[in-house]
Design an enzyme around this catalytic site. Structure first.
Site, PDB file in Angstrom:
ATOM      1  CB  SER A 231      -0.616  -0.241   1.603  1.00 38.38           C
ATOM      2  OG  SER A 231      -1.570   1.359   1.331  1.00 38.38           O
ATOM      3  CB  THR A 232       1.235   4.442   2.341  1.00 35.61           C
ATOM      4  OG1 THR A 232      -0.531   3.671   2.339  1.00 35.61           O
ATOM      5  CG2 THR A 232       2.100   5.495   2.458  1.00 35.61           C
TER       6      THR A 232
ATOM      7  CG  HIS B 140      -4.292  -0.463  -0.539  1.00 39.54           C
ATOM      8  ND1 HIS B 140      -4.009  -1.140   0.495  1.00 39.54           N
ATOM      9  CD2 HIS B 140      -4.517  -2.293  -1.548  1.00 39.54           C
ATOM     10  CE1 HIS B 140      -4.132  -1.926   1.215  1.00 39.54           C
ATOM     11  NE2 HIS B 140      -4.396  -2.895   0.206  1.00 39.54           N
TER      12      HIS B 140
ATOM     13  CG  MET C  52      -0.887   4.006   5.872  1.00 39.46           C
ATOM     14  SD  MET C  52      -2.070   5.761   6.182  1.00 39.46           S
ATOM     15  CE  MET C  52      -2.523   4.941   4.400  1.00 39.46           C
TER      16      MET C  52
ATOM     17  CG  ASP D 269      -6.003  -5.244   2.468  1.00 43.98           C
ATOM     18  OD1 ASP D 269      -6.615  -6.769   2.673  1.00 43.98           O
ATOM     19  OD2 ASP D 269      -5.520  -5.045   1.046  1.00 43.98           O
TER      20      ASP D 269
END
Length: 359
Positions: free
Chosen positions: A178-179, A204, A297, A300
């Site tokens: 993600s991030t 993401h 973050m 997940d």
């Protein structure tokens, strides 16, 4: 101590609406809301912000040039807030490559309603940006251009197809992030040789951005990178990135692995979800897979990575020192889902060792 936020956007409505949201959020101080980077630089001479929310297309100086200046002079978490259009996707991805913390999409119409629905997510992102490992966002030196990708026609003309082998030894590498993942994936995928196992990836990212992201990586990598389409086969030397707004699952058809692209509810607050991909890999490939959970973050992917490990797959998580945000790997490690914890620069070699062990 409050998080000092500078908002830079040429839209008066955006400055007003988002500025009010930031002003009303506990623990956040809106330093200023300005219309272009030149005004932002004047304000930053007085007081430097902790987090910058930045549009891309603005007068006097574009957001990417401003971002590069920031990351060169004083690296600071920058959240790109960009209009969700295919035309702007490549520009936004260029900003990510220049060191942006993350990208958040905004619509051209219905901005107030959109921000009302996503207010909590926006504030959470700002707080996460404050905790980011900023030095991991600073871009590396430009990579040398890869050799041109030629087809087999350059050496041997196509002939009539032959019967495929009834049995294959293909293995799967499943990656979730993600991030900070756009930078992490670039560093891993650009280091992989063409003879690498097939990869399935969830990053993401909003709709419309994943296609441009895959195209950009494909230009940088020796392997082939593309946004996945329903029914695509997972092949050695290829990486399939889940399209934004859809879940991606691994399926088996005879001796072949293919992906299925489906709609469905948000899982772990995301679509695509790493947990959905990892569960499907656990059920479909089992011990014939390698699972990797990178920076991001939230949590997940932690549950899915554990399912992969329980199904016999080898599992890896990125270490804290090399993460932009340690949330997702940290949760996986806490649950016992990761067999190994590795630095980002060690991931390509781990994939290579996995490939050799199954050759």
């Amino acid at each position: 101590m409050s998080i000092r936020v500078l908002l830079v956007d040429d839209s008066a409505l955006m400055r007003q609406t988002l500025g009010a949201l930031l002003h009303d959020s506990p623990g956040i101080e809106l330093l200023a809301a300005v219309s272009d980077p030149l005004l932002a630089m004047k304000r930053m001479q007085q007081e430097w912000p902790d987090v910058i929310v930045l549009d891309v297309e603005m007068p006097h100086m574009d957001g990417i040039t401003f971002l590069k200046k920031i990351m060169h002079e004083r690296p600071t978490p920058v959240i790109i807030c960009s209009t969700l259009t295919e035309e702007g996707a490549q520009t936004t991805l260029d900003a990510m490559a220049a060191g942006a913390f993350t990208v958040m999409a905004k619509p051209r119409l219905g901005l107030r309603h959109f921000l009302d629905e996503h207010a909590k997510e926006f504030i959470t992102t700002i707080r996460a940006a404050m905790q980011a490992n900023v030095r991991r966002l600073v871009p590396r030196a430009p990579l040398p251009a890869p050799a041109p990708k030629l087809s087999a026609d350059a050496v041997l003309p196509a002939t009539a197809p032959r019967h495929a082998l009834a049995h294959t030894t293909e293995r799967i590498v499943a990656v979730g992030t993600s991030t900070g993942g756009t930078q992490a994936l670039e560093r891993i995928l650009t280091a992989l040789p063409r003879l690498s196992p097939g990869l399935v990836i969830v990053q993401h990212m909003p709709e419309q951005f994943t296609a441009a992201f895959a195209q950009r990586l494909n230009q940088l990598c020796d392997i082939t990178v593309q946004e996945a389409q329903n029914g695509d086969r997972v092949l050695p030397g290829h990486a399939l990135i889940a399209p934004g707004g859809h879940h991606m699952l691994l399926r088996r058809s005879g001796a072949q692995y293919r992906v299925e692209i489906v709609n469905g509810p948000l899982v772990s607050r995301h679509r695509p979800s790493v947990n959905v991909l990892f569960r499907s890999v656990a059920q479909t490939a089992g011990a014939n897979a390698l699972g990797i959970l990178l920076t991001g973050m939230g949590d997940d992917g932690a549950a899915g990575l554990l399912e992969m490990r329980q199904a016999g797959a080898h599992t890896l998580a990125q270490d804290e020192a090399s993460c932009v945000v340690f949330g997702m790997p940290k949760e996986a490690i806490k649950r016992g889902a990761a067999a190994q914890v590795l630095a980002l620069h060690d991931m390509p070699e781990a994939i290579a060792r996995y490939n050799k062990s199954t050759a």
